[in-house]
Structures are given as structure tokens and as C-alpha cells.
Motif scaffolding. Structure first.
Motif, PDB file in Angstrom:
ATOM      1  N   GLN A  93      -0.813  12.806   3.712  1.00  0.00           N
ATOM      2  CA  GLN A  93      -1.162  12.459   5.091  1.00  0.00           C
ATOM      3  C   GLN A  93      -2.677  12.315   5.244  1.00  0.00           C
ATOM      4  N   MET A  94      -3.247  11.530   4.346  1.00  0.00           N
ATOM      5  CA  MET A  94      -4.694  11.277   4.390  1.00  0.00           C
ATOM      6  C   MET A  94      -4.994  10.386   5.597  1.00  0.00           C
ATOM      7  N   GLU A  95      -5.976  10.799   6.402  1.00  0.00           N
ATOM      8  CA  GLU A  95      -6.295  10.071   7.621  1.00  0.00           C
ATOM      9  C   GLU A  95      -7.704   9.505   7.545  1.00  0.00           C
ATOM     10  N   ASN A  96      -7.944   8.530   8.414  1.00  0.00           N
ATOM     11  CA  ASN A  96      -9.277   7.990   8.638  1.00  0.00           C
ATOM     12  C   ASN A  96     -10.320   9.118   8.576  1.00  0.00           C
TER      13      ASN A  96
ATOM     14  N   MET B 138       5.652   1.233   3.089  1.00  0.00           N
ATOM     15  CA  MET B 138       4.669   2.243   2.661  1.00  0.00           C
ATOM     16  C   MET B 138       3.560   2.389   3.697  1.00  0.00           C
TER      17      MET B 138
ATOM     18  N   GLN C 127      -8.968   3.733  -1.350  1.00  0.00           N
ATOM     19  CA  GLN C 127      -7.947   2.878  -0.736  1.00  0.00           C
ATOM     20  C   GLN C 127      -7.988   2.984   0.784  1.00  0.00           C
ATOM     21  N   LEU C 128      -8.221   4.203   1.262  1.00  0.00           N
ATOM     22  CA  LEU C 128      -8.238   4.475   2.702  1.00  0.00           C
ATOM     23  C   LEU C 128      -9.572   4.089   3.342  1.00  0.00           C
TER      24      LEU C 128
ATOM     25  N   PRO D 110      -1.710   9.057  13.448  1.00  0.00           N
ATOM     26  CA  PRO D 110      -2.580   7.918  13.796  1.00  0.00           C
ATOM     27  C   PRO D 110      -1.805   6.770  14.459  1.00  0.00           C
TER      28      PRO D 110
ATOM     29  N   PRO E 127      -3.614  -0.552   4.560  1.00  0.00           N
ATOM     30  CA  PRO E 127      -4.250  -0.413   3.235  1.00  0.00           C
ATOM     31  C   PRO E 127      -3.720  -1.395   2.190  1.00  0.00           C
TER      32      PRO E 127
ATOM     33  N   PRO F 299       3.201  17.586   3.657  1.00  0.00           N
ATOM     34  CA  PRO F 299       4.206  17.842   2.608  1.00  0.00           C
ATOM     35  C   PRO F 299       3.568  18.094   1.234  1.00  0.00           C
TER      36      PRO F 299
ATOM     37  N   GLY G 151      -4.661   2.815  14.766  1.00  0.00           N
ATOM     38  CA  GLY G 151      -4.830   4.163  14.227  1.00  0.00           C
ATOM     39  C   GLY G 151      -5.820   4.234  13.078  1.00  0.00           C
ATOM     40  N   LEU G 152      -6.136   3.105  12.460  1.00  0.00           N
ATOM     41  CA  LEU G 152      -7.150   3.072  11.395  1.00  0.00           C
ATOM     42  C   LEU G 152      -8.515   2.680  11.956  1.00  0.00           C
TER      43      LEU G 152
ATOM     44  N   MET H 286      -1.109   4.693  -2.463  1.00  0.00           N
ATOM     45  CA  MET H 286      -0.274   4.667  -1.258  1.00  0.00           C
ATOM     46  C   MET H 286       0.642   5.890  -1.201  1.00  0.00           C
ATOM     47  N   SER H 287       1.174   6.287  -2.370  1.00  0.00           N
ATOM     48  CA  SER H 287       2.018   7.481  -2.383  1.00  0.00           C
ATOM     49  C   SER H 287       1.224   8.705  -1.938  1.00  0.00           C
TER      50      SER H 287
ATOM     51  N   LEU I 243       5.057   4.461   6.449  1.00  0.00           N
ATOM     52  CA  LEU I 243       5.216   5.868   6.029  1.00  0.00           C
ATOM     53  C   LEU I 243       3.874   6.584   6.144  1.00  0.00           C
ATOM     54  N   HIS I 244       2.814   5.861   5.762  1.00  0.00           N
ATOM     55  CA  HIS I 244       1.463   6.433   5.787  1.00  0.00           C
ATOM     56  C   HIS I 244       0.976   6.625   7.226  1.00  0.00           C
TER      57      HIS I 244
ATOM     58  N   LEU J   9      -1.577   8.706  -0.066  1.00  0.00           N
ATOM     59  CA  LEU J   9      -1.915   8.569   1.358  1.00  0.00           C
ATOM     60  C   LEU J   9      -0.743   9.073   2.207  1.00  0.00           C
ATOM     61  N   HIS J  10       0.453   8.741   1.751  1.00  0.00           N
ATOM     62  CA  HIS J  10       1.664   9.125   2.486  1.00  0.00           C
ATOM     63  C   HIS J  10       1.913  10.636   2.400  1.00  0.00           C
TER      64      HIS J  10
ATOM     65  N   GLN K   4       3.052   8.803   9.404  1.00  0.00           N
ATOM     66  CA  GLN K   4       3.257  10.122   8.797  1.00  0.00           C
ATOM     67  C   GLN K   4       4.732  10.509   8.842  1.00  0.00           C
TER      68      GLN K   4
END
Lengths: 508, 508
Positions: free
Chosen positions: B198-201, A191, B225-226, A296, A332, B296, A318-319, B191-192, A194-195, B194-195, A198
Motif C-alpha cells: 500500500q505504497m502511497e504518494n 493492478m 515506479q510510484l 487514495p 503507474p 497486508p 489520488g496520485l 506493481m505487486s 488494486l493499488h 505497490l499493491h 488499496q
């Protein structure tokens, strides 16, 4: 966790069988398996293994180069609550025999090689280290083994925290140890990838690095988690890798610097279209061949810090883009503490051991109860590596905590002092040892190799270190040397101690 | 799971305190909290709650509009192993009193309103439904409550599968039930997102939908979470939302159709720069104001299927783009089965109940042991909704499984037949009931409202249905009506049964 929360690797495959009836799970030479194909073969293989006595906690061993059968064997073990180990096939017969005796697998799937045959002879039969293993040769024998077994899903109850993958790793005491990773840990790590990477629907990963190494295995498993396509090739061969990227429209491959240079060389006349590959920028020639990825993961040159014992990556650059620490920030699903030798947390700016908790952390080493307990003392996984929180919260990886110098009450890690020494332009290489001291127990001694034509005195070197790290860590003695003896890529501290008077280390 | 694998919401916050010392966690009016600020306030609040007797499994209740204090209260409960419920503040005094008596919270944080005062009176004191609750008013009283408590982290051991969030949801039996979500479930769901998203910093989420609803809460938690920034506004107000998107450079907000139209209206003269918002395409005016997102999540118009009991989303259209099923495919941390009334799996193309397993599934309802057991019978979470696997593996959501008709041995769900009826161009609305039948037990009767000027006979309607779904599900009787009686947005089946002769349902 109740049954309703269950998600094992077998469950992931079971969902893809339903969700992606036409999706290609594996490509390997002439073999193309849809997810339903793979699911059925995995069930047959699991039933064959079960008939050979493989049950919860038992080991199955893969001895060979990359193959789609590695993934099949792992998933069949997953369906039984068993543990699969893809061993390093590059090892000598002696080393392979050690693995056989250590893991005592019930079933070994093997590709023919002289070393494997020798290892089998060394360990088989009465009185051998692994006398009872059933050996199944990859190829026709394996195919018959799979086809002869029933296709129904085995009824085994599998716990999400049961170990399912064993990967041999760092030799703390001269012999390798098999890190055990559970369903939950592998799924959590997938996971995170995947995050960060991307990874999207249709992701196709080329397994051209070795599957006995976490670097390739982690992307193979993340691709499975997503329901993407894993393409397998026995080992890295530049021309074949170019062909496969084009033929299978691979999104990613396991590649690093020299391999990329090899691909650029092999594809000089642009005979292969590599534009499906979304990868990190490397050279103008490479960038022109592929699609430079801005996720990232790739934006950060695939940086971060990891090890097999955390399923792959613990932190991602990337974070922490733009941060001071070159290892970035934790994934995360993990959290990190920098701890001293007494497991007290170090303040930002101070070096300590990188310790971690979280879903992707391993379950200890196979058959190493004491080492496993030591690694998770106090409920924190001790990576054995040194690091530092920077003021902005990002993490810097310093180096392995091989040994520690104790000067008065203070802990000094050679790697940190060496890092500081090497930032001086006149210093080409450096190593640090502890020498006995009546007053402090030990003091720090630096052995320094100067750059050609460089001229700098001990005082300036000490002052340079003092300007970078805590004063008590500065060398009290500096010796100049023509070369630093090495063991692999690290200083050979035993030779250095003998040659330069090291000793009185804590615990000795 | 051992301690070394632990990751609670409190741990997530603890990591951000270290990893993001300068990161902004919360913005709410004049309040701006860094992660260390939030961590310290959460510890103080947790210690204050503990002093009022809140421990593992105890409930704390939020009665008010959106505020950064909702997140504080949730995280303080997380640090104690307690459960936080942000209640629907739009409810009447009677409804609020029901919640108070049902949850029996130890602490209530409340914003002043007449309804809340009434509910407090109705339930407090000797003999009341919630006599012992400590009431803390949001504002100065709350601030004093927090500031007076010590800042150290509470020592409570918190299990990852302990419930931490309670959200009231669907009223199966006429009263709402509080779905309990654990640390593990919320983290998995985050986590789902974020994936898929495509949530980024640097992600900044504007909480402009109600936090008592999972739709807003799930993004609030994924942002946490991020280590991103949560911006809070009491409720949706178009002009203020435009101002906040510009001022805080929000990446996303909780918005749907009519709200988006309101923003376009409010920002007609482009007085606010909304380009930081990465969102789904909606109208030319909107698309010109924002940055249209191609992740997505947004590429799929934020589609999918979900409910509070799975932490938010169970399937994502973004994982099934181009597929036949408009609900897409399951999140990578869940798996789905379409089951019949006996919990046997339905083949592709057949309708059954959408059932799920996985990390984000809830832990049952507060104080509803029988209902909770029924929902997870056989180790599968029963969503109460009907769906179908399409031939390509994607999932179609049909509608709620409110009732079932049993014709001979076959199960017929009214929602599925209604869906088929409504695809006929001449039919404006339709409902389906079961009528007693000597031979089959029940047969299917359709009540149909035709479109204006439409003219179609019963035979053609029956034939139309037969062309779409299994023949045994086709209506044996068709009645034409001027209107279909409704209960909310669904047919009022009780009225229909009475009016058109329904009865003999299974289980009655």
C-alpha cells in the motif's frame, strides 16, 4: 514474452482455483460459486462454445442485464482466445441489430425481451447481418448448455495481447464502435485499481452498475484479479442494493451521487447495516451509514480521467492530491503526453490532446481498421480529449476535442475558451465557434448567455478570457444569446455555425 | 505488444519528469535530485555510455557500495536497451574477476578498493578476461563523464521484454549466475509491491541494505515506479540510519531483525524521531519509536516466498493471512504450480517443486543457455525449491530441492523428511540421505542428533514421521549422531553419504 511470462484471465482464474478452493467467486440470487465451481463451469462453457465453432478471435455476445453469467462468458472466451461483448441491453431493436451485424458473434447468450427478439429476427436467417449465430437463452437452456459439455480445461494457446473484451463506446461518426481490450491490458488496469483503491484480501464488489460499461466492469475484473467476491444484481434498485450490501458484507459497489442519495433514502430507518461498505464521503447521513474510506481512490472523491479505450482510468486524482490539475497523475502503468495536432508535445500550461501509452491501452476497435490506425498514430493513443499539464505536473481534463479552430497558425480548441468564459461570474453559459477571416483564416467568436440580471460588455469578456489563456485564443467577436443550443450536454456546433456564421474550419 | 502499449523503466522516468517536476527522486549525502534533474543526468550518462559503445544487450557494471549512481546507471542502461549489474562489492578480487570475465562489461563504474584494483589488473589488458572495459571512477571522474555528454534523450528503441538488470545469485554449480530481469518483469514486480505494501504518494525509501541484493533493489524500483523518493546510504550504520529516517521522513527502509535491534540500541535516548517509518511490529521499544504499519505486507511480518529469479517475491503471506501455508498466496501477477520431477502437478498436501509463471519471472541467466533452458522447461520457471499447497490453497515453502531420493517409483525430498523429523521435541537436528536398496533402488535413512537428555528410539521417530507425511517417505533406517556435518546452513550431504552409506541417487 515467453510462455513462462504468460498471464491471461484464464490463468488468473486457474490460480484462484488452486489458491482459494473455498473462496466465493460469484454471488447472484441463489447462486454461490466458489472459485473451483466457477473454474469448472467456465471450462464446460468454453468447451460448449468451442463445439459451436468459437475459436481464437471469434466473438460471443451477451444480451441481458447483469448476471454472473457475464463473467462466466468472458472467462470462457478468455480460455479460447475469443472475445466477449456484454452489449447495452437498454438499446432499441435497431441498435441491437447493428451490434449483431457489426460483431457477427458465433454465440449469443440472451435474456428475453421484445427488443432482443426483434433484433434477432432482423439479423437472422439467409441474407441477415448475423445469420449463423447460435442463440442460447440465459436460464435453463444456458444451464443445460454448460452442463452437457466436458469439464476439462480447453487446450487452446492464448496470447496475453489477444483481445478478450469488447465494449461499445463513443460514436465518432454516429455509430458506436467496440473497443477491444486484451488480457494484458485488463490485468494491468486491475493492478492499478488494486493499488490505488488499496483492495485487500476479502474484497467484495457489488456489481449494481451496468456491466456493459467500463466503470462497473473494471471493478468486477479487479475483484477477480485479487480473488475476491463479485456480487451481481440485475440493475440498480436501492432497497435490494442495501439488502445485498448487508447480506454479503460488500466492500464496494458501483455508485455515484444520485444512486447514493437513493440508498440514503431507502435506508432512512437504518434497517440495513451498510458499515462493511468502504466508500467515499458524500453526506452526513451517508457517512454515518458506511465506513468512510481514506485510500487514495476515495480520498480523491474517485476522481481522475478515463475512457473505455484505456481500460477505465488513465489518471487518478489520488496520485495528485493537492495538485492544480483535477485529473491527477497517470496510473503507474501508463504515461501521458499532451500533443498538438502535429503530435508535437505541448509545454506545461498549454492545451493539447491527451495522448497515452502503456499496458492498459486498448487494441483498437473491432472492424474499424482506419479509425484504429488514426487513434494510435505515431505510437500514441489519441484519447480525443483535450487536457493540460499544470506547472506542478498534474493534469487537467478540458473537454472533448470535437473540433478545432485554426487562427493564423494557431490551434484553438473551443472547449478551452468556453471553460475560460464560464469562469466569469456574469456568464451562465457559453459556446465558441470559428468564423471565416480573410487575414487569419478563422477567428474566434463567443456566443454567451448571461446570468439573470448580469450586465457585462464584450470588451470585459474578451479581457477576462485574455487574462486566463493565451491571447490568440481570445474571442474577436462576442454575441449575446438567450440560450445556447445543445446536443446532449454539449453545444450544438452545427446549429451555432449556421446561426452565427461559423465556417472555414481546418480540413473543410 | 505494439508501441502504444510500451512501458519501459525509461518511460517511467520520463513520465515522472513531467508529472513530478518538483518531486525529489534521489537523496544521497549532499546530493538532492528532482525527477527532471535525474532525467537529465540519466540522458547525459546514457549518451556517454553510447559514445563508449554501449548499445542494446551490452552490460555496464557497478562496483561499489550503495549510491544514487546505481539507480542512474540502471536507468541509463534502460534508455539504451542495455543491462546494468550492481555487483557484490564485498567479494574477493578473485570473485570480482570472475564477474568481470563473465559479464564482459563495456563500462565499469567503480569505487576505489584494493580488491577492485586487483580484479581490474587480473582481467584487463591483452589476453585478460575483460580487456576492453572502460573504467570510470565514481566521484569527480564520473561527474565529468556525465556532464560532458549531451542532455537529449537517446533515440534507442527499447523492448519491454529486454533484460535491463542483472543480479548475481545462487551458485548451483559452485559459481554464481547473473539472473536477467526485463523492464516488464521489474515493473510487474513493482506493481505487486505497490499493491501489497500500500505504497502511497510521497513514499520515501531508505536504501540501507545492499543494492546488489533483490531485497533492497525491489523496493528501490517500486519507489521509482510510484514517483517517490529513494534515499541512499553506502551501507547500514545504525546512527546514520536513524538520522536519515528523521531528516528525510523515510516511510520505509530495508531492515530485518538484528538491524532493528541495532536501531533501537542507537536510538535509546530517543534523540531521533522515527515516527515517519511505517514498519512491522518488532519489540515494544521499536513499536514505540515508529508507526506500526497494518498493510497486508507488514501485518504478515513481511512474510512470503521469493528469489531473485522472480524479481523478488513470488508469494505474499499478506494474501493468505490466517491460512495454513506460511508463504501465503502468489502475487496477482504470477501463478504457481507444485510440480513433480516429471512436471506433473501434485495434488494439495503433496510436496513438489515450486514452479511459476507470470510477468515478474526472469529472462534466464546471462551466458548460461543450458541452465536457463532447464529452469524454464515446459514453460514453467522451476525455482529449485520445494513447496506444498495446503488444503486451503495457501503455499508452504519446504526448503531447497538440492537432491531427491527415489524409493521404488516415489520421489522423496530430504528437506521434507527433515522438516518432519525436526518437529519431534526430542530431535535437535536431523538430515536424510538415500541408501542403495536392492528391492526399492533406494530407501530413506535418517541421521538424527537428539536434544540434550532426550531419549527416544528409532521406532518412535519413524512413527512420528509417518504421522506427518506419506508413509513411503518415512525412514527405514535411523542412525544417531553427535552432530550433523554442515555446508553453510545445510547438511553436508556428500560427507553424510560417505559416512552413512548413501548412494544410488536417481540420475547417478
Amino acid at each position: 514474452m515467453g510462455e513462462v511470462h504468460r498471464l491471461t484471465l484464464g490463468d488468473v482464474l486457474g490460480e484462484h482455483r488452486r489458491s482459494r478452493p473455498l473462496g466465493i467467486a460469484c454471488v447472484d440470487g441463489d447462486v454461490r460459486l466458489t472459485y473451483p465451481d466457477l473454474d469448472e463451469r467456465v471450462n464446460r462453457l468454453a468447451n460448449a462454445l468451442a463445439a459451436d465453432g468459437v475459436g481464437a478471435g471469434d466473438r460471443v455476445l451477451w444480451l441481458g442485464q447483469n448476471s454472473f453469467r457475464v463473467l462466466e462468458l468472458l472467462l470462457a472466451a478468455a480460455r479460447l482466445g475469443a472475445i466477449c461483448c456484454p452489449a447495452n441491453w437498454r438499446q432499441s431493436a435497431d441498435e441491437l441489430a447493428f451490434v449483431l451485424g457489426d460483431l457477427t458473434p458465433r454465440v449469443v447468450v440472451w435474456a428475453d425481451s421484445e427488443e432482443v427478439r426483434k433484433a434477432r429476427e432482423m439479423t437472422g436467417g439467409d441474407g441477415g447481418a448475423a445469420p449463423d449465430a447460435r442463440w442460447v437463452r440465459s436460464g435453463d437452456e444456458y444451464e443445460s448448455y454448460v452442463e452437457a459439455a466436458p469439464a476439462g480445461e480447453p487446450a487452446a494457446e492464448v496470447a496475453v495481447d489477444a483481445p478478450v473484451l469488447a465494449l461499445y463506446t463513443a460514436a465518432f461518426d454516429g455509430r458506436p464502435n467496440a473497443a477491444l481490450l486484451s488480457h494484458a491490458a485488463l490485468i494491468a488496469h486491475s493492478m492499478s485499481l488494486l493499488h490505488i483503491r488499496q483492495m485487500e484480501n476479502g474484497f467484495t464488489f457489488l456489481n449494481c452498475g451496468p456491466l456493459f460499461h467500463v466503470g462497473t466492469m473494471m471493478f468486477c475484473l479487479a475483484t477477480l484479479q485479487l480473488g475476491g467476491t463479485n456480487v451481481f444484481t440485475p440493475a440498480f434498485e436501492a432497497e435490494e442494493v442495501c439488502r445485498l450490501i448487508e447480506a454479503e458484507k460488500c466492500t464496494q459497489a458501483f455508485l455515484f451521487g444520485p444512486m447514493i442519495d437513493g440508498l440514503v433514502q431507502a435506508n432512512q430507518s437504518a434497517n440495513h447495516d451498510l458499515s462493511s461498505l468502504r466508500f467515499v464521503s458524500h453526506s452526513p447521513e451517508w457517512d454515518a451509514m458506511i465506513t468512510v474510506d481514506d485510500s487514495p481512490w476515495c480520498a480523491a472523491k474517485m476522481g481522475g480521467y478515463g475512457q473505455t479505450e484505456v481500460g477505465g482510468m488513465l489518471t487518478f486524482l489520488g496520485l495528485g492530491l493537492g495538485g492544480a490539475g483535477h485529473a491527477g497523475r497517470p496510473s503507474p502503468l501508463t504515461h501521458v503526453r499532451i500533443l498538438d495536432a502535429d503530435d508535437a508535445e505541448m509545454p506545461a500550461g498549454e492545451v493539447g490532446e491527451i495522448c497515452a501509452r502503456g499496458q492498459s491501452v486498448f487494441s483498437g476497435y473491432w472492424a474499424r481498421p482506419e479509425l484504429s490506425a488514426a487513434k494510435s498514430a505515431g505510437g500514441w493513443h489519441h484519447t480525443g480529449d483535450l487536457g493540460r499539464r499544470e506547472a506542478d505536473g498534474t493534469i487537467t481534463f478540458i473537454g472533448p476535442r470535437l473540433r478545432m479552430i485554426k487562427s493564423a497558425a494557431e490551434n484553438v480548441y473551443p472547449a478551452e475558451v468556453e471553460r475560460a468564459l464560464k469562469t466569469h461570474p456574469a456568464i451562465a453559459d457559453a459556446a465558441v465557434i470559428g468564423v471565416p477571416d480573410e487575414r487569419f483564416g478563422q477567428t474566434v467568436k463567443a456566443i454567451v448567455r448571461l446570468a439573470d440580471d448580469a450586465d457585462v460588455g464584450a470588451d470585459e469578456i474578451v479581457e477576462h478570457v485574455r487574462s486566463q489563456i493565451a491571447s490568440y485564443k481570445r474571442p474577436r467577436h462576442v454575441e449575446f444569446a438567450e440560450s445556447i443550443p445543445k446536443k446532449g450536454h454539449l453545444p450544438d456546433y452545427d446549429v451555432l455555425d449556421e446561426r452565427y456564421g461559423g465556417g472555414a474550419y481546418p480540413g473543410t
